[in-house]
Design a protein around this motif. Structure first.
Motif, mmCIF file in Angstrom:
data_model
loop_
_atom_site.group_PDB
_atom_site.id
_atom_site.type_symbol
_atom_site.label_atom_id
_atom_site.label_comp_id
_atom_site.label_asym_id
_atom_site.label_seq_id
_atom_site.Cartn_x
_atom_site.Cartn_y
_atom_site.Cartn_z
ATOM 1 N N LEU A 46 0.824 -1.204 0.000
ATOM 2 C CA LEU A 46 0.000 0.000 0.000
ATOM 3 C C LEU A 46 0.862 1.258 0.000
ATOM 4 O O LEU A 46 0.446 2.297 -0.532
ATOM 5 N N ASP A 47 2.059 1.173 0.556
ATOM 6 C CA ASP A 47 2.970 2.314 0.525
ATOM 7 C C ASP A 47 3.325 2.696 -0.910
ATOM 8 O O ASP A 47 3.574 3.864 -1.202
ATOM 9 N N GLN A 48 3.322 1.717 -1.823
ATOM 10 C CA GLN A 48 3.586 2.021 -3.232
ATOM 11 C C GLN A 48 2.551 3.005 -3.772
ATOM 12 O O GLN A 48 2.880 3.911 -4.542
ATOM 13 N N LEU A 49 1.290 2.836 -3.358
ATOM 14 C CA LEU A 49 0.236 3.759 -3.785
ATOM 15 C C LEU A 49 0.377 5.100 -3.082
ATOM 16 O O LEU A 49 0.313 6.155 -3.709
ATOM 17 N N ASN A 65 1.210 5.626 8.137
ATOM 18 C CA ASN A 65 1.435 6.563 7.043
ATOM 19 C C ASN A 65 0.390 7.677 7.086
ATOM 20 O O ASN A 65 -0.802 7.410 7.000
ATOM 21 N N PRO A 66 0.805 8.943 7.205
ATOM 22 C CA PRO A 66 -0.159 10.046 7.298
ATOM 23 C C PRO A 66 -0.950 10.275 6.016
ATOM 24 O O PRO A 66 -1.961 10.967 6.025
ATOM 25 N N LYS A 67 -0.527 9.674 4.904
ATOM 26 C CA LYS A 67 -1.252 9.806 3.640
ATOM 27 C C LYS A 67 -2.415 8.821 3.540
ATOM 28 O O LYS A 67 -3.181 8.851 2.585
ATOM 29 N N ILE A 68 -2.539 7.925 4.522
ATOM 30 C CA ILE A 68 -3.566 6.876 4.490
ATOM 31 C C ILE A 68 -4.573 7.136 5.601
ATOM 32 O O ILE A 68 -4.211 7.257 6.759
ATOM 33 N N SER A 69 -5.857 7.216 5.227
ATOM 34 C CA SER A 69 -6.934 7.454 6.193
ATOM 35 C C SER A 69 -7.604 6.143 6.572
ATOM 36 O O SER A 69 -7.528 5.157 5.839
#
Length: 117
Positions: A46-49, A65-69
């Motif tokens: 998921l970090d790839q996305l 990851n702060p980019k993931i809600s």
């Protein structure tokens, strides 16, 4: 395509190789966002996305990851609606719903049923 959106549905069957292929295809198709129903363990993929600035929403699972809600599902309302629907169809038999003993966030779905009649 409804309202200008196209939906791509994938299932990894909890297989990391299949998940990697699904994510690669999402990147190739230049998806604009991803909603993930997961049981965890997919963080590296998921970090790839997330590293491509693709918005990600996880259900019942949290990554650092702060980019993931993350969203928390309302099991009580959903199960209550399902039982009402079965009753409206004339079902008078007892029903059994199965669920995980605990969600990835540590919630117990049975606790959310306390408001159901």
């Amino acid at each position: 395509m409804a309202h200008g959106y196209e939906i791509l549905v994938s299932s990894s069957y909890s297989d990391p190789a299949i998940l990697t292929t699904c994510v690669r295809r999402m990147i190739e198709r230049k998806v604009e966002g991803v909603a993930v129903l997961t049981f965890g363990g997919e963080e590296p993929v998921l970090d790839q996305l997330a590293n491509r600035d693709i918005p990600i929403v996880l259900a019942e699972f949290r990554l650092k990851n702060p980019k993931i809600s993350t969203i928390v599902l309302d099991y009580g309302t959903g199960i209550h609606a399902a039982l009402n629907h079965l009753a409206e169809l004339g079902s008078s038999q007892d029903c059994l719903f199965g669920w995980a003993a605990q969600t990835a966030l540590g919630h117990h779905p049975r606790e959310r049923l306390s408001d159901c009649d």
